[in-house]
Scaffold this motif. Structure first.
Motif, short mmCIF file in Angstrom:
data_model
loop_
_atom_site.label_atom_id
_atom_site.label_comp_id
_atom_site.label_asym_id
_atom_site.label_seq_id
_atom_site.Cartn_x
_atom_site.Cartn_y
_atom_site.Cartn_z
N UNK A 60 4.82 -14.66 7.35
CA UNK A 60 3.90 -15.13 6.30
C UNK A 60 2.48 -14.61 6.51
N UNK A 61 1.67 -14.68 5.46
CA UNK A 61 0.28 -14.23 5.56
C UNK A 61 -0.58 -15.40 6.06
N UNK A 62 -0.62 -15.57 7.35
CA UNK A 62 -1.34 -16.72 7.92
C UNK A 62 -2.59 -16.33 8.68
N UNK A 63 -2.59 -15.16 9.31
CA UNK A 63 -3.73 -14.76 10.15
C UNK A 63 -4.73 -13.98 9.31
N UNK A 64 -5.79 -14.68 8.89
CA UNK A 64 -6.81 -14.08 8.01
C UNK A 64 -7.47 -12.88 8.68
N UNK A 65 -7.55 -12.91 10.00
CA UNK A 65 -8.17 -11.81 10.74
C UNK A 65 -7.43 -10.49 10.53
N UNK A 66 -6.15 -10.57 10.16
CA UNK A 66 -5.35 -9.36 9.93
C UNK A 66 -5.49 -8.81 8.51
N UNK A 71 -5.13 -4.56 4.03
CA UNK A 71 -5.76 -3.92 2.88
C UNK A 71 -5.96 -2.42 3.12
N UNK A 72 -6.48 -2.06 4.29
CA UNK A 72 -6.72 -0.65 4.59
C UNK A 72 -5.41 0.14 4.68
N UNK A 73 -4.37 -0.48 5.24
CA UNK A 73 -3.07 0.19 5.32
C UNK A 73 -2.51 0.44 3.92
N UNK A 74 -2.67 -0.53 3.02
CA UNK A 74 -2.22 -0.36 1.63
C UNK A 74 -3.01 0.74 0.93
N UNK A 75 -4.32 0.80 1.19
CA UNK A 75 -5.16 1.86 0.61
C UNK A 75 -4.69 3.23 1.07
N UNK A 76 -4.37 3.35 2.37
CA UNK A 76 -3.86 4.62 2.91
C UNK A 76 -2.56 5.01 2.23
N UNK A 112 -7.79 -16.11 -0.34
CA UNK A 112 -8.35 -14.93 0.34
C UNK A 112 -7.42 -13.71 0.35
N UNK A 113 -6.49 -13.66 -0.59
CA UNK A 113 -5.54 -12.53 -0.58
C UNK A 113 -5.71 -11.61 -1.80
N UNK A 114 -6.79 -11.76 -2.55
CA UNK A 114 -6.96 -10.98 -3.78
C UNK A 114 -6.94 -9.47 -3.52
N UNK A 115 -7.59 -9.02 -2.44
CA UNK A 115 -7.60 -7.59 -2.14
C UNK A 115 -6.22 -7.08 -1.78
N UNK A 116 -5.48 -7.87 -1.01
CA UNK A 116 -4.09 -7.49 -0.66
C UNK A 116 -3.27 -7.38 -1.93
N UNK A 117 -3.37 -8.37 -2.78
CA UNK A 117 -2.62 -8.41 -4.04
C UNK A 117 -2.97 -7.21 -4.92
N UNK A 118 -4.26 -6.90 -5.00
CA UNK A 118 -4.73 -5.82 -5.87
C UNK A 118 -4.16 -4.46 -5.44
N UNK A 119 -4.21 -4.17 -4.13
CA UNK A 119 -3.72 -2.87 -3.67
C UNK A 119 -2.20 -2.82 -3.59
N UNK A 120 -1.56 -3.96 -3.43
CA UNK A 120 -0.10 -4.04 -3.56
C UNK A 120 0.29 -3.65 -4.99
N UNK A 121 -0.39 -4.22 -5.97
CA UNK A 121 -0.11 -3.91 -7.38
C UNK A 121 -0.43 -2.46 -7.71
N UNK A 122 -1.52 -1.93 -7.13
CA UNK A 122 -1.87 -0.53 -7.37
C UNK A 122 -0.79 0.40 -6.84
N UNK A 123 -0.23 0.05 -5.68
CA UNK A 123 0.83 0.86 -5.09
C UNK A 123 2.10 0.79 -5.94
#
Length: 234
Positions: A60-66, A71-76, A112-123
Protein backbone atom coordinates in the motif's frame (compact mmCIF):
# COMPACT_ATOMS: atom_id res chain seq x y z
CA UNK A 1 27.34 4.75 -19.64
CA UNK A 2 26.06 7.54 -17.40
CA UNK A 3 22.50 6.18 -17.59
CA UNK A 4 23.72 2.66 -16.85
CA UNK A 5 25.67 3.97 -13.86
CA UNK A 6 22.58 5.77 -12.53
CA UNK A 7 20.43 2.66 -12.96
CA UNK A 8 23.04 0.53 -11.18
CA UNK A 9 22.86 2.91 -8.20
CA UNK A 10 19.05 2.85 -8.29
CA UNK A 11 19.06 -0.95 -8.20
CA UNK A 12 20.77 -0.81 -4.81
CA UNK A 13 19.03 0.06 -1.55
CA UNK A 14 20.09 3.72 -1.35
CA UNK A 15 18.71 6.71 0.58
CA UNK A 16 15.54 8.39 -0.65
CA UNK A 17 17.34 11.69 -1.36
CA UNK A 18 19.91 9.83 -3.49
CA UNK A 19 17.18 7.97 -5.38
CA UNK A 20 15.33 11.22 -6.16
CA UNK A 21 18.54 12.93 -7.36
CA UNK A 22 19.41 9.95 -9.59
CA UNK A 23 15.90 9.80 -11.03
CA UNK A 24 15.87 13.55 -11.74
CA UNK A 25 19.15 13.16 -13.67
CA UNK A 26 17.81 10.13 -15.54
CA UNK A 27 14.60 12.00 -16.41
CA UNK A 28 16.62 14.78 -18.06
CA UNK A 29 18.86 12.31 -19.91
CA UNK A 30 15.84 10.24 -21.04
CA UNK A 31 14.63 13.10 -23.23
CA UNK A 32 17.41 12.16 -25.70
CA UNK A 33 16.45 9.20 -27.90
CA UNK A 34 20.09 8.35 -28.65
CA UNK A 35 20.89 8.04 -24.93
CA UNK A 36 17.96 5.66 -24.46
CA UNK A 37 18.98 3.03 -27.01
CA UNK A 38 21.49 1.09 -24.84
CA UNK A 39 19.55 1.45 -21.57
CA UNK A 40 16.06 0.47 -22.71
CA UNK A 41 16.14 -3.11 -21.45
CA UNK A 42 13.73 -5.29 -19.51
CA UNK A 43 16.00 -5.15 -16.42
CA UNK A 44 16.19 -1.36 -16.43
CA UNK A 45 12.44 -0.99 -16.96
CA UNK A 46 11.86 -3.31 -14.00
CA UNK A 47 14.18 -1.20 -11.80
CA UNK A 48 12.08 1.90 -12.54
CA UNK A 49 8.80 0.01 -12.13
CA UNK A 50 9.92 -1.21 -8.71
CA UNK A 51 10.76 2.35 -7.64
CA UNK A 52 7.34 3.49 -8.91
CA UNK A 53 5.67 0.79 -6.74
CA UNK A 54 4.42 -0.97 -9.86
CA UNK A 55 5.98 -4.35 -9.08
CA UNK A 56 3.62 -5.48 -6.33
CA UNK A 57 -0.12 -5.69 -5.84
CA UNK A 58 -0.10 -5.82 -2.04
CA UNK A 59 2.21 -2.94 -1.10
CA UNK A 60 0.00 0.00 0.00
CA UNK A 61 0.96 3.67 -0.35
CA UNK A 62 1.73 4.33 3.29
CA UNK A 63 5.23 5.82 3.45
CA UNK A 64 4.84 9.46 2.39
CA UNK A 65 8.64 9.82 2.35
CA UNK A 66 8.69 7.49 -0.68
CA UNK A 67 6.19 9.52 -2.71
CA UNK A 68 8.83 11.78 -4.42
CA UNK A 69 10.67 8.63 -5.58
CA UNK A 70 7.45 7.16 -7.00
CA UNK A 71 6.66 10.40 -8.86
CA UNK A 72 10.15 10.74 -10.35
CA UNK A 73 10.20 7.07 -11.42
CA UNK A 74 6.84 7.56 -13.18
CA UNK A 75 8.18 10.70 -14.90
CA UNK A 76 11.20 8.72 -16.15
CA UNK A 77 8.95 5.95 -17.46
CA UNK A 78 6.82 8.58 -19.27
CA UNK A 79 9.91 9.95 -21.07
CA UNK A 80 11.33 6.51 -21.88
CA UNK A 81 8.06 5.13 -23.25
CA UNK A 82 7.36 8.27 -25.26
CA UNK A 83 10.84 8.22 -26.84
CA UNK A 84 11.46 4.48 -27.29
CA UNK A 85 9.54 1.97 -29.41
CA UNK A 86 11.50 -0.81 -27.63
CA UNK A 87 10.14 0.43 -24.28
CA UNK A 88 6.62 0.49 -25.72
CA UNK A 89 6.93 -3.20 -26.69
CA UNK A 90 8.47 -4.09 -23.31
CA UNK A 91 5.54 -2.37 -21.59
CA UNK A 92 3.17 -4.98 -23.00
CA UNK A 93 5.50 -7.84 -22.05
CA UNK A 94 5.87 -6.46 -18.49
CA UNK A 95 2.10 -5.91 -18.15
CA UNK A 96 2.71 -2.26 -17.27
CA UNK A 97 -0.86 -1.11 -17.96
CA UNK A 98 -2.31 -3.56 -15.40
CA UNK A 99 0.19 -2.39 -12.79
CA UNK A 100 -0.66 1.25 -13.46
CA UNK A 101 -4.37 0.50 -13.02
CA UNK A 102 -3.55 -1.21 -9.73
CA UNK A 103 -1.51 1.80 -8.54
CA UNK A 104 -4.40 4.06 -9.50
CA UNK A 105 -6.72 2.01 -7.28
CA UNK A 106 -4.23 2.36 -4.41
CA UNK A 107 -4.42 6.15 -4.79
CA UNK A 108 -8.19 6.09 -4.24
CA UNK A 109 -9.27 8.11 -1.17
CA UNK A 110 -5.65 8.64 -0.04
CA UNK A 111 -4.20 12.06 0.79
CA UNK A 112 -1.06 13.56 -0.81
CA UNK A 113 -1.11 11.28 -3.85
CA UNK A 114 -2.24 13.74 -6.56
CA UNK A 115 1.19 13.82 -8.26
CA UNK A 116 1.40 10.02 -8.28
CA UNK A 117 -2.11 9.80 -9.71
CA UNK A 118 -1.39 12.45 -12.35
CA UNK A 119 1.74 10.77 -13.74
CA UNK A 120 0.14 7.33 -13.51
CA UNK A 121 -2.67 8.67 -15.71
CA UNK A 122 -0.19 10.36 -18.06
CA UNK A 123 1.62 7.05 -18.52
CA UNK A 124 -1.68 5.27 -19.23
CA UNK A 125 -2.46 7.98 -21.79
CA UNK A 126 0.92 7.47 -23.51
CA UNK A 127 0.60 3.68 -23.55
CA UNK A 128 -2.95 3.83 -24.95
CA UNK A 129 -1.79 6.37 -27.56
CA UNK A 130 1.36 4.59 -28.71
CA UNK A 131 0.42 0.89 -28.48
CA UNK A 132 -2.84 -0.39 -29.97
CA UNK A 133 -2.55 -3.75 -28.16
CA UNK A 134 -2.34 -1.98 -24.80
CA UNK A 135 -5.32 0.17 -25.76
CA UNK A 136 -7.30 -3.01 -26.43
CA UNK A 137 -6.03 -4.59 -23.20
CA UNK A 138 -7.17 -1.56 -21.21
CA UNK A 139 -10.60 -1.63 -22.76
CA UNK A 140 -11.27 -5.37 -22.64
CA UNK A 141 -9.21 -6.99 -19.85
CA UNK A 142 -8.46 -4.22 -17.36
CA UNK A 143 -11.87 -2.45 -17.27
CA UNK A 144 -10.01 0.68 -18.30
CA UNK A 145 -13.14 2.72 -19.01
CA UNK A 146 -14.36 2.13 -15.45
CA UNK A 147 -10.94 2.72 -13.83
CA UNK A 148 -10.31 5.94 -15.76
CA UNK A 149 -13.87 7.22 -15.28
CA UNK A 150 -13.55 6.72 -11.52
CA UNK A 151 -10.22 8.58 -11.57
CA UNK A 152 -11.91 11.45 -13.42
CA UNK A 153 -14.85 11.42 -11.00
CA UNK A 154 -12.45 11.57 -8.04
CA UNK A 155 -10.43 14.45 -9.55
CA UNK A 156 -13.61 16.46 -10.13
CA UNK A 157 -15.06 15.57 -6.66
CA UNK A 158 -18.41 14.68 -8.26
CA UNK A 159 -21.44 14.42 -5.95
CA UNK A 160 -24.54 12.58 -7.21
CA UNK A 161 -28.19 13.58 -6.86
CA UNK A 162 -29.51 10.76 -9.08
CA UNK A 163 -27.94 7.73 -10.78
CA UNK A 164 -26.85 9.67 -13.85
CA UNK A 165 -27.09 13.23 -12.55
CA UNK A 166 -24.28 15.05 -10.77
CA UNK A 167 -25.00 17.84 -8.29
CA UNK A 168 -24.61 21.35 -9.72
CA UNK A 169 -22.97 23.76 -7.28
CA UNK A 170 -22.66 27.23 -8.78
CA UNK A 171 -20.73 28.52 -5.76
CA UNK A 172 -18.16 25.76 -5.85
CA UNK A 173 -14.54 26.99 -5.88
CA UNK A 174 -12.36 26.24 -8.92
CA UNK A 175 -10.36 23.01 -9.01
CA UNK A 176 -6.77 23.17 -7.79
CA UNK A 177 -3.96 22.92 -10.35
CA UNK A 178 -3.25 19.30 -9.34
CA UNK A 179 -6.93 18.30 -9.55
CA UNK A 180 -7.20 19.94 -12.97
CA UNK A 181 -4.06 18.22 -14.28
CA UNK A 182 -5.30 14.83 -13.04
CA UNK A 183 -8.68 15.37 -14.71
CA UNK A 184 -7.02 16.38 -18.00
CA UNK A 185 -4.78 13.28 -18.02
CA UNK A 186 -7.77 11.04 -17.23
CA UNK A 187 -9.76 12.62 -20.09
CA UNK A 188 -6.90 12.10 -22.56
CA UNK A 189 -6.53 8.44 -21.59
CA UNK A 190 -10.32 7.92 -21.73
CA UNK A 191 -10.42 9.36 -25.23
CA UNK A 192 -7.88 6.77 -26.42
CA UNK A 193 -9.52 3.83 -24.67
CA UNK A 194 -13.02 4.70 -25.96
CA UNK A 195 -11.85 5.61 -29.47
CA UNK A 196 -13.29 2.43 -31.01
CA UNK A 197 -16.35 2.24 -28.75
CA UNK A 198 -19.01 3.48 -31.16
CA UNK A 199 -20.88 0.17 -30.87
CA UNK A 200 -21.96 -0.58 -27.29
CA UNK A 201 -23.03 -4.20 -26.83
CA UNK A 202 -23.76 -5.00 -23.18
CA UNK A 203 -25.97 -3.58 -20.45
CA UNK A 204 -22.87 -2.94 -18.31
CA UNK A 205 -21.22 -0.97 -21.13
CA UNK A 206 -24.38 1.07 -21.58
CA UNK A 207 -24.38 1.92 -17.86
CA UNK A 208 -20.66 2.77 -17.96
CA UNK A 209 -21.06 5.19 -20.87
CA UNK A 210 -24.12 6.91 -19.36
CA UNK A 211 -22.20 7.29 -16.09
CA UNK A 212 -19.22 8.72 -18.00
CA UNK A 213 -21.46 11.10 -19.96
CA UNK A 214 -22.85 12.53 -16.70
CA UNK A 215 -19.30 13.11 -15.42
CA UNK A 216 -18.29 14.75 -18.72
CA UNK A 217 -21.28 17.10 -18.45
CA UNK A 218 -20.19 17.97 -14.91
CA UNK A 219 -16.66 18.55 -16.22
CA UNK A 220 -17.93 21.15 -18.71
CA UNK A 221 -19.54 23.05 -15.83
CA UNK A 222 -16.33 22.98 -13.78
CA UNK A 223 -13.64 25.66 -13.77
CA UNK A 224 -9.90 25.30 -13.27
CA UNK A 225 -7.51 27.60 -11.38
CA UNK A 226 -6.95 29.80 -14.48
CA UNK A 227 -8.83 30.60 -17.68
CA UNK A 228 -6.14 28.75 -19.65
CA UNK A 229 -6.47 25.60 -17.53
CA UNK A 230 -10.29 25.73 -17.73
CA UNK A 231 -10.02 25.86 -21.53
CA UNK A 232 -7.61 22.89 -21.51
CA UNK A 233 -9.98 20.95 -19.24
CA UNK A 234 -12.95 21.59 -21.54
Amino acid sequence: KLCEGILNILEKDTKTSCQVACLEALRILSRDKKVLVPVTTKRNMQILMKLAKLDTVEDPLERVSEFPVIVEALKCLCNIIFNSSVAQKLSLELNLAAMLCNLLQKCKDRPLVDDIKCFDLRLLFLLSLLHTDIRAQLRQELEGVQVLTQALESSLSVRWTEEYKAAEDRDRPPLSLQETDCAIEALKALFNVTLDSWNVHSKNESHQFRYMAAILRHCLLTTGPTEEKTEELH
